[in-house]
Design a protein around this motif. Structure first.
Motif, short mmCIF file in Angstrom:
data_model
loop_
_atom_site.label_atom_id
_atom_site.label_comp_id
_atom_site.label_asym_id
_atom_site.label_seq_id
_atom_site.Cartn_x
_atom_site.Cartn_y
_atom_site.Cartn_z
N ILE A 35 47.69 35.67 38.06
CA ILE A 35 48.57 36.07 39.17
C ILE A 35 48.23 37.47 39.69
N PRO A 36 48.27 38.51 38.84
CA PRO A 36 47.93 39.83 39.38
C PRO A 36 46.46 39.96 39.77
N LEU A 37 45.58 39.26 39.05
CA LEU A 37 44.15 39.34 39.40
C LEU A 37 43.89 38.73 40.78
N THR A 38 44.52 37.60 41.06
CA THR A 38 44.34 36.97 42.36
C THR A 38 44.94 37.81 43.47
N LEU A 39 46.11 38.39 43.22
CA LEU A 39 46.72 39.28 44.22
C LEU A 39 45.82 40.48 44.49
N TRP A 40 45.29 41.08 43.42
CA TRP A 40 44.37 42.22 43.60
C TRP A 40 43.17 41.81 44.44
N PHE A 41 42.58 40.65 44.11
CA PHE A 41 41.39 40.19 44.83
C PHE A 41 41.70 39.97 46.32
N CYS A 42 42.79 39.31 46.60
CA CYS A 42 43.13 39.03 48.01
C CYS A 42 43.37 40.31 48.79
N PHE A 43 44.15 41.23 48.23
CA PHE A 43 44.42 42.49 48.93
C PHE A 43 43.17 43.35 49.04
N SER A 44 42.36 43.35 48.01
CA SER A 44 41.15 44.16 48.01
C SER A 44 40.17 43.69 49.07
N ILE A 45 40.00 42.39 49.18
CA ILE A 45 39.09 41.86 50.21
C ILE A 45 39.69 42.05 51.60
N ALA A 46 41.00 41.90 51.72
CA ALA A 46 41.65 42.06 53.02
C ALA A 46 41.55 43.50 53.52
N LEU A 47 41.50 44.46 52.61
CA LEU A 47 41.44 45.87 53.00
C LEU A 47 40.03 46.36 53.31
N LEU A 48 39.03 45.51 53.09
CA LEU A 48 37.67 45.91 53.48
C LEU A 48 37.62 46.08 54.99
N ALA A 49 36.97 47.14 55.43
CA ALA A 49 36.90 47.39 56.87
C ALA A 49 36.13 46.27 57.57
N GLU A 50 35.04 45.87 56.98
CA GLU A 50 34.22 44.81 57.54
C GLU A 50 33.66 44.03 56.37
N ALA A 51 33.77 42.73 56.43
CA ALA A 51 33.32 41.91 55.30
C ALA A 51 31.87 41.48 55.47
N SER A 52 31.02 42.42 55.82
CA SER A 52 29.60 42.10 55.92
C SER A 52 28.99 42.04 54.52
N TYR A 53 27.82 41.49 54.45
CA TYR A 53 27.13 41.31 53.17
C TYR A 53 26.95 42.66 52.46
N SER A 54 26.50 43.66 53.19
CA SER A 54 26.25 44.97 52.58
C SER A 54 27.56 45.64 52.14
N ASN A 55 28.63 45.47 52.90
CA ASN A 55 29.92 46.06 52.50
C ASN A 55 30.47 45.40 51.24
N VAL A 56 30.33 44.09 51.14
CA VAL A 56 30.82 43.39 49.94
C VAL A 56 29.98 43.79 48.73
N LEU A 57 28.66 43.95 48.90
CA LEU A 57 27.83 44.42 47.79
C LEU A 57 28.21 45.83 47.36
#
Length: 128
Positions: A35-57
């Motif tokens: 539960i907390p791990l999934t919430l962290w993952f969702c919020f963390s990815i949502a807060l990325l400025a741009e979800a490009s390949y280099s930003n995710v890396l």
């Protein structure tokens, strides 16, 4: 001589009821941990400025994010393996086929855990 299993259960090699309660609690604990791990993952990815390949890396190169992702991989595959084992035990009647199916699920789960952890470590240390 405190073995309370029936003679038939001893011959079949079936475990005690404490095995089932351990399995039950382990499945519930992995669900709670997700539960907390999934919430962290969702919020963390949502807060990325741009979800490009280099930003995710670059995001995954952070030690905290890498450790959290490793925890998600390990706990989610363990939880899936426990759930699939229950389904297999409920719906496959033949002992031999049930054992083969459970072993296949366990081996594939551990393989996917290893592959996921290896991939995350490789990415976090700069490999592509």
């Amino acid at each position: 001589m405190n073995d309370l299993r029936s003679p038939l259960a001893k011959v079949k090699g079936l475990g005690t009821s404490s095995d089932a309660s351990h399995h039950f609690w382990l499945q519930r604990l992995t669900a709670l941990a997700l539960i907390p791990l999934t919430l962290w993952f969702c919020f963390s990815i949502a807060l990325l400025a741009e979800a490009s390949y280099s930003n995710v890396l670059a995001w995954l190169a952070s030690p905290f994010n890498a450790v959290m992702m490793i925890l998600i991989v390990l706990i989610s595959f363990q939880h899936a393996q426990l759930g699939l084992q229950v389904i297999i035990e409920d719906y496959i009647a033949t002992y031999r086929y049930r054992l083969m199916a459970i072993l296949a699920v366990k081996f594939s789960s551990y393989f996917m855990m290893s592959l996921g952890v290896y991939s995350i470590i490789k990415i976090s240390f700069g490999g592509r």
